[in-house]
Design a protein around this motif. Structure first.
Motif, mmCIF file in Angstrom:
data_model
loop_
_atom_site.group_PDB
_atom_site.id
_atom_site.type_symbol
_atom_site.label_atom_id
_atom_site.label_comp_id
_atom_site.label_asym_id
_atom_site.label_seq_id
_atom_site.Cartn_x
_atom_site.Cartn_y
_atom_site.Cartn_z
ATOM 1 N N SER A 24 -40.773 -9.755 -24.438
ATOM 2 C CA SER A 24 -40.863 -8.603 -23.544
ATOM 3 C C SER A 24 -39.558 -8.498 -22.754
ATOM 4 N N TYR A 25 -39.318 -7.316 -22.197
ATOM 5 C CA TYR A 25 -38.135 -7.121 -21.350
ATOM 6 C C TYR A 25 -38.153 -8.131 -20.206
ATOM 7 N N GLY A 26 -39.334 -8.342 -19.620
ATOM 8 C CA GLY A 26 -39.475 -9.289 -18.522
ATOM 9 C C GLY A 26 -39.204 -10.718 -18.940
ATOM 10 N N ARG A 38 -30.394 -12.781 -11.742
ATOM 11 C CA ARG A 38 -31.070 -11.497 -11.915
ATOM 12 C C ARG A 38 -32.391 -11.760 -12.630
ATOM 13 N N SER A 40 -34.729 -8.755 -13.637
ATOM 14 C CA SER A 40 -35.253 -7.403 -13.685
ATOM 15 C C SER A 40 -35.514 -6.937 -15.116
ATOM 16 N N ALA A 41 -36.794 -6.734 -15.418
ATOM 17 C CA ALA A 41 -37.157 -6.197 -16.729
ATOM 18 C C ALA A 41 -36.548 -4.808 -16.919
ATOM 19 N N ARG A 42 -36.508 -4.022 -15.856
ATOM 20 C CA ARG A 42 -35.917 -2.674 -15.953
ATOM 21 C C ARG A 42 -34.444 -2.736 -16.328
ATOM 22 N N LEU A 43 -33.728 -3.682 -15.758
ATOM 23 C CA LEU A 43 -32.309 -3.835 -16.087
ATOM 24 C C LEU A 43 -32.138 -4.224 -17.547
ATOM 25 N N GLY A 45 -34.201 -3.476 -19.956
ATOM 26 C CA GLY A 45 -34.500 -2.252 -20.702
ATOM 27 C C GLY A 45 -33.327 -1.293 -20.721
ATOM 28 N N SER A 46 -32.673 -1.161 -19.590
ATOM 29 C CA SER A 46 -31.504 -0.288 -19.501
ATOM 30 C C SER A 46 -30.363 -0.803 -20.381
ATOM 31 N N ASN A 62 -42.373 -3.944 -24.258
ATOM 32 C CA ASN A 62 -42.802 -4.102 -22.871
ATOM 33 C C ASN A 62 -43.856 -5.199 -22.777
#
Length: 104
Positions: A24-26, A38, A40-43, A45-46, A62
């Motif tokens: 997963s991203y996380g 760091r 951040s799963a969002r980072l 993903g980006s 995800n």
């Protein structure tokens, strides 16, 4: 770790995910958190959206196992070809989840 080094670390980790497995991203963020500062799963993903075309991007999903948005059909086909366990519309992370410690 600089932002550019973090991008490289994310891509290098994704490159290590074996065929038929997924993260997963996380999980990617968590695996690099101690080294990078760091988490951040969002980072992640980006980074995958911007720079992930040259790595097995389809192996990063995800937390619920859902496939990368907008690329579901291609990701599903690639994962199926690798023998990755799928469940519903995504990856069965209970079976397919991979951790970098497994690859050491």
């Amino acid at each position: 770790m600089t932002p550019d080094e973090y991008v490289e670390a994310v891509l290098a980790l994704v490159e290590r995910i074996p065929p038929g497995r997924a993260m997963s991203y996380g999980a990617v963020a968590d695996a690099l958190a101690e080294r990078s500062g760091r988490a951040s799963a969002r980072l992640v993903g980006s980074i995958m959206a911007r720079h992930g075309g040259g790595v097995p991007w389809h192996r990063v999903v995800n937390a619920a196992g859902r496939l990368p948005p907008g690329h579901e059909l291609q990701a599903r086909a690639r994962l199926r070809a690798e023998g990755c366990p799928l469940r519903g519309d995504g990856v069965d992370l209970a079976v397919a989840a991979w951790s970098p410690e497994e690859g050491m």
